[in-house]
Motif scaffolding. Structure first.
Motif, PDB file in Angstrom:
ATOM      1  N   TYR A 114     -14.519  82.217  24.146  1.00 16.33           N
ATOM      2  CA  TYR A 114     -15.010  82.096  22.770  1.00 16.33           C
ATOM      3  C   TYR A 114     -13.982  82.654  21.794  1.00 16.33           C
ATOM      4  O   TYR A 114     -13.227  83.571  22.137  1.00 16.33           O
ATOM      5  N   ASP A 115     -13.993  82.155  20.571  1.00 17.13           N
ATOM      6  CA  ASP A 115     -13.144  82.755  19.540  1.00 17.13           C
ATOM      7  C   ASP A 115     -13.857  83.966  18.936  1.00 17.13           C
ATOM      8  O   ASP A 115     -14.980  84.305  19.345  1.00 17.13           O
ATOM      9  N   ALA A 116     -13.212  84.621  17.966  1.00 18.74           N
ATOM     10  CA  ALA A 116     -13.756  85.869  17.409  1.00 18.74           C
ATOM     11  C   ALA A 116     -15.111  85.648  16.735  1.00 18.74           C
ATOM     12  O   ALA A 116     -15.927  86.571  16.650  1.00 18.74           O
ATOM     13  N   GLN A 117     -15.354  84.423  16.290  1.00 15.76           N
ATOM     14  CA  GLN A 117     -16.641  84.116  15.634  1.00 15.76           C
ATOM     15  C   GLN A 117     -17.724  83.716  16.646  1.00 15.76           C
ATOM     16  O   GLN A 117     -18.835  83.368  16.261  1.00 15.76           O
ATOM     17  N   GLY A 118     -17.374  83.720  17.916  1.00 18.88           N
ATOM     18  CA  GLY A 118     -18.360  83.362  18.937  1.00 18.88           C
ATOM     19  C   GLY A 118     -18.484  81.867  19.171  1.00 18.88           C
ATOM     20  O   GLY A 118     -19.434  81.398  19.787  1.00 18.88           O
ATOM     21  N   GLN A 119     -17.488  81.119  18.729  1.00 15.69           N
ATOM     22  CA  GLN A 119     -17.520  79.671  18.946  1.00 15.69           C
ATOM     23  C   GLN A 119     -16.869  79.330  20.293  1.00 15.69           C
ATOM     24  O   GLN A 119     -15.774  79.831  20.590  1.00 15.69           O
ATOM     25  N   TRP A 120     -17.532  78.482  21.087  1.00 15.23           N
ATOM     26  CA  TRP A 120     -17.028  78.134  22.418  1.00 15.23           C
ATOM     27  C   TRP A 120     -15.709  77.352  22.310  1.00 15.23           C
ATOM     28  O   TRP A 120     -15.587  76.429  21.498  1.00 15.23           O
TER      29      TRP A 120
ATOM     30  N   MET B 285     -24.580  83.243  37.003  1.00  9.33           N
ATOM     31  CA  MET B 285     -24.240  83.439  35.592  1.00  9.33           C
ATOM     32  C   MET B 285     -22.736  83.667  35.458  1.00  9.33           C
ATOM     33  O   MET B 285     -22.167  84.454  36.199  1.00  9.33           O
ATOM     34  N   SER B 286     -22.143  82.972  34.529  1.00  2.00           N
ATOM     35  CA  SER B 286     -20.694  83.159  34.409  1.00  2.00           C
ATOM     36  C   SER B 286     -20.360  84.135  33.294  1.00  2.00           C
ATOM     37  O   SER B 286     -21.139  84.328  32.358  1.00  2.00           O
ATOM     38  N   GLY B 287     -19.198  84.759  33.421  1.00  2.00           N
ATOM     39  CA  GLY B 287     -18.760  85.746  32.433  1.00  2.00           C
ATOM     40  C   GLY B 287     -18.201  85.097  31.181  1.00  2.00           C
ATOM     41  O   GLY B 287     -18.053  83.865  31.109  1.00  2.00           O
ATOM     42  N   ASN B 288     -17.898  85.935  30.223  1.00  2.00           N
ATOM     43  CA  ASN B 288     -17.381  85.440  28.944  1.00  2.00           C
ATOM     44  C   ASN B 288     -16.161  86.242  28.532  1.00  2.00           C
ATOM     45  O   ASN B 288     -16.090  87.440  28.802  1.00  2.00           O
ATOM     46  N   ILE B 289     -15.222  85.587  27.864  1.00  5.00           N
ATOM     47  CA  ILE B 289     -14.170  86.351  27.195  1.00  5.00           C
ATOM     48  C   ILE B 289     -14.110  85.925  25.731  1.00  5.00           C
ATOM     49  O   ILE B 289     -14.324  84.763  25.390  1.00  5.00           O
ATOM     50  N   TYR B 290     -13.860  86.925  24.888  1.00  6.02           N
ATOM     51  CA  TYR B 290     -13.799  86.708  23.444  1.00  6.02           C
ATOM     52  C   TYR B 290     -12.378  86.990  22.981  1.00  6.02           C
ATOM     53  O   TYR B 290     -11.805  88.024  23.329  1.00  6.02           O
ATOM     54  N   LEU B 291     -11.819  86.070  22.221  1.00  7.41           N
ATOM     55  CA  LEU B 291     -10.444  86.249  21.741  1.00  7.41           C
ATOM     56  C   LEU B 291     -10.428  87.065  20.450  1.00  7.41           C
ATOM     57  O   LEU B 291     -11.424  87.118  19.717  1.00  7.41           O
ATOM     58  N   LYS B 292      -9.287  87.701  20.195  1.00  4.49           N
ATOM     59  CA  LYS B 292      -9.092  88.376  18.918  1.00  4.49           C
ATOM     60  C   LYS B 292      -8.983  87.317  17.817  1.00  4.49           C
ATOM     61  O   LYS B 292      -8.574  86.178  18.079  1.00  4.49           O
ATOM     62  N   ARG B 293      -9.302  87.762  16.618  1.00  4.60           N
ATOM     63  CA  ARG B 293      -9.197  86.870  15.463  1.00  4.60           C
ATOM     64  C   ARG B 293      -7.778  86.270  15.378  1.00  4.60           C
ATOM     65  O   ARG B 293      -6.802  86.976  15.547  1.00  4.60           O
TER      66      ARG B 293
ATOM     67  N   ALA C 210      -4.318  88.604  23.745  1.00  9.26           N
ATOM     68  CA  ALA C 210      -5.163  87.763  22.887  1.00  9.26           C
ATOM     69  C   ALA C 210      -6.638  88.101  23.037  1.00  9.26           C
ATOM     70  O   ALA C 210      -7.478  87.604  22.286  1.00  9.26           O
ATOM     71  N   ILE C 211      -6.948  88.961  24.015  1.00  8.47           N
ATOM     72  CA  ILE C 211      -8.361  89.152  24.364  1.00  8.47           C
ATOM     73  C   ILE C 211      -8.966  90.388  23.690  1.00  8.47           C
ATOM     74  O   ILE C 211      -8.412  91.484  23.761  1.00  8.47           O
ATOM     75  N   ALA C 212     -10.099  90.188  23.024  1.00  5.94           N
ATOM     76  CA  ALA C 212     -10.791  91.290  22.354  1.00  5.94           C
ATOM     77  C   ALA C 212     -11.792  91.952  23.302  1.00  5.94           C
ATOM     78  O   ALA C 212     -11.915  93.169  23.349  1.00  5.94           O
TER      79      ALA C 212
ATOM     80  N   LYS D 205      -6.270  84.349  17.436  1.00  8.03           N
ATOM     81  CA  LYS D 205      -5.593  84.063  18.712  1.00  8.03           C
ATOM     82  C   LYS D 205      -6.066  82.752  19.343  1.00  8.03           C
ATOM     83  O   LYS D 205      -5.704  82.434  20.474  1.00  8.03           O
ATOM     84  N   GLU D 206      -6.884  81.996  18.602  1.00 10.90           N
ATOM     85  CA  GLU D 206      -7.434  80.760  19.183  1.00 10.90           C
ATOM     86  C   GLU D 206      -6.513  79.558  18.995  1.00 10.90           C
ATOM     87  O   GLU D 206      -6.687  78.531  19.610  1.00 10.90           O
ATOM     88  N   LYS D 207      -5.481  79.728  18.162  1.00 12.26           N
ATOM     89  CA  LYS D 207      -4.668  78.562  17.784  1.00 12.26           C
ATOM     90  C   LYS D 207      -4.052  77.814  18.978  1.00 12.26           C
ATOM     91  O   LYS D 207      -4.151  76.593  19.051  1.00 12.26           O
ATOM     92  N   PRO D 208      -3.426  78.540  19.924  1.00 12.31           N
ATOM     93  CA  PRO D 208      -2.865  77.801  21.063  1.00 12.31           C
ATOM     94  C   PRO D 208      -3.920  76.974  21.803  1.00 12.31           C
ATOM     95  O   PRO D 208      -3.625  75.894  22.306  1.00 12.31           O
ATOM     96  N   LEU D 209      -5.157  77.485  21.828  1.00 17.11           N
ATOM     97  CA  LEU D 209      -6.201  76.730  22.527  1.00 17.11           C
ATOM     98  C   LEU D 209      -6.601  75.477  21.757  1.00 17.11           C
ATOM     99  O   LEU D 209      -6.924  74.457  22.346  1.00 17.11           O
ATOM    100  N   PHE D 210      -6.554  75.559  20.404  1.00 14.33           N
ATOM    101  CA  PHE D 210      -6.795  74.349  19.611  1.00 14.33           C
ATOM    102  C   PHE D 210      -5.730  73.303  19.944  1.00 14.33           C
ATOM    103  O   PHE D 210      -5.970  72.113  19.883  1.00 14.33           O
ATOM    104  N   HIS D 211      -4.536  73.797  20.308  1.00 11.56           N
ATOM    105  CA  HIS D 211      -3.458  72.887  20.692  1.00 11.56           C
ATOM    106  C   HIS D 211      -3.489  72.559  22.178  1.00 11.56           C
ATOM    107  O   HIS D 211      -2.560  71.979  22.716  1.00 11.56           O
ATOM    108  N   ARG D 212      -4.546  73.001  22.827  1.00  6.03           N
ATOM    109  CA  ARG D 212      -4.790  72.695  24.249  1.00  6.03           C
ATOM    110  C   ARG D 212      -3.763  73.303  25.182  1.00  6.03           C
ATOM    111  O   ARG D 212      -3.497  72.781  26.278  1.00  6.03           O
TER     112      ARG D 212
END
Ligand code: SAH
Length: 405
Positions: free
Chosen positions: A42-48, A1-9, A26-28, A11-18
């Motif tokens: 995952y982002d703050a809304q739980g989206q992968w 089973m792999s772990g998960n990290i959730y970003l703060k609200r 950035a981590i919540a 903070k996902e923008k750089p990842l959208f830009h790859r």
């Protein structure tokens, strides 16, 4: 089973830009993750968002391997990335192995493989594993490199590397909680000196003890580009194993003074001039460049062209100002040593000095040197050191060819 990290609200923008780096700020929340694990992001809304290598010891807590949900981080993944990197190199028309058999095969983040650098020197590969994520997949990566046909073709048997050597003796590993590591990873140990061919010129490379993985491959294109300007009396400052000087001596019959603080680098430079039959064209000065350039000025010595390729002066924002002054002083001294209409081929490999700042530094140097000067060419890093558009940090080397009146 792999772990998960959730970003703060937000903070996902750089990842959208790859962009592949996730900083601690950035981590919540982190669930079930140990250092070195491959985690789901995952982002703050739980989206992968991504799958990444996790390491809480580093300021860069996670480095993204993939933004594709169905892409597992397995042998096939590394094989795909490495084949892709090789394919990029095989399109460079000049990569004809009879005239060029040393170049960077994998350029880390810019080749979509964070922390992994692979250089080719003839039939040998030299690898660096800069991060914990890369370190923990080392065996798999080495296995891929050892078993896949290398493109462009090697001249050796079976189109495979003869040996893979590790040069993970780099400071950045400390930030990842890793010790330095060197040695044979697979196959034969490389000889003490590998003879490589670059643009029909020959060089000995010490991949076990030399700087970086042995040779400044990032400067290859600039050695070509500088050639029209390196004539007459040439000062090759920060010469290392002589590369810029060998080009000038062999192709332009220039007389070259090679200056470096490292006696062992200049020893190999001497062998490289001999290897190309131009030993009579070269002198060697073991000295600090700042002091030696002042000494030349004191003697009234001049040069028709100067190559100035110092090491990275800026190691953090904290020493940017001091380092900037260092670049300015060096370039001022070099400009003062040039004969009328002489050429300065000058570089900075500090990532924190961008092209604009570098040009300003050279401008200040010209003002202080009291020389009118003009930019003839702008230089960057060779095409086997690509810069991912998603990763502007990958751009570090810039150069100017300046004519001083
Ligand atoms: N131009 C070379 C690479 C230069 S690397 C090439 O194309 O291969 C930078 C070199 O600067 C190293 O060889 C290092 O030994 C040398 N160096 C570092 N500090 C120095 C100093 N203060 N004075 C002279 N040389 C220095």
């Amino acid at each position: 089973m792999s772990g998960n990290i959730y970003l703060k609200r937000g903070k996902e923008k750089p990842l959208f830009h790859r962009h592949p780096w996730i900083f601690s700020g950035a981590i919540a929340r982190v669930e079930n993750a140990n250092d070195g694990d491959t985690v789901e992001v995952y982002d703050a809304q739980g989206q992968w968002l991504a799958r990444a290598a996790y390491n809480a010891r580093s300021q860069i807590v996670a480095r993204v391997w993939t933004f594709e949900r169905d892409e597992e981080i397995d042998r096939e993944f590394f094989q795909g990335r490495i084949e892709n990197a090789m394919a990029a190199r095989s399109t460079f028309q000049r990569f004809n192995v009879s005239t060029l058999n040393a170049y960077r095969l994998v350029n880390a983040e810019s080749d979509f493989l964070p922390g992994v650098v692979v250089d080719r020197y003839g039939d040998f590969l030299v690898a660096q594993f800069l991060t914990l994520g890369a370190e923990l997949h080392k065996e798999m990566i080495v296995d891929v490199l050892a078993t896949s046909p290398l493109t462009p073709l090697l001249q050796g048997e079976g189109n495979r590397a003869r040996g893979i050597y590790e040069r993970s003796d780099v400071d950045v590993r400390k930030k990842e909680g890793l010790k330095q590591a060197t040695g044979v990873l697979w196959g034969e140990a490389p000889p003490d000196k590998i003879e490589i061919v670059e643009n029909d010129l020959h060089f000995f490379v010490d991949v076990k003890r030399g700087h970086k993985t042995g040779f400044y491959l990032d400067q290859r294109v600039n050695r070509e580009r500088a050639l029209p300007y390196l004539h007459g009396e040439v000062l090759n400052a920060f010469a290392y194993t002589g590369a810029f000087g060998v080009y000038a001596a062999k192709m332009n019959n220039a007389r070259v003074v090679n200056l470096d603080v490292s006696a062992s680098a200049l020893e190999l430079a001497r062998e490289n001039f001999a290897l190309n039959g131009v030993e009579a064209n070269a002198e060697y000065v073991v000295a600090d460049a700042f002091e030696q350039l002042r000494a030349f000025r004191g003697q009234g010595r001049t040069f028709d062209a100067i190559a100035l390729d110092p090491p990275k002066f800026v190691t953090s924002r904290g020493n940017l100002e001091r380092a900037t002054r260092g670049y300015k002083d060096l370039n001022m001294l070099a400009l003062q040593l040039l004969s009328p209409n002489g050429f300065l081929v000058t570089f900075s490999c500090s990532g924190l000095v961008d092209a604009k700042l570098f040009q300003q530094i050279i401008f200040s140097a010209a003002v202080d040197a009291k020389r009118d000067a003009q930019i003839i060419e702008k230089l960057g890093q060779s095409p086997d050191h690509p810069v991912g558009l998603h990763f502007p940090e990958g751009e570090y080397l810039k150069g100017l060819i300046v004519r001083a009146l």
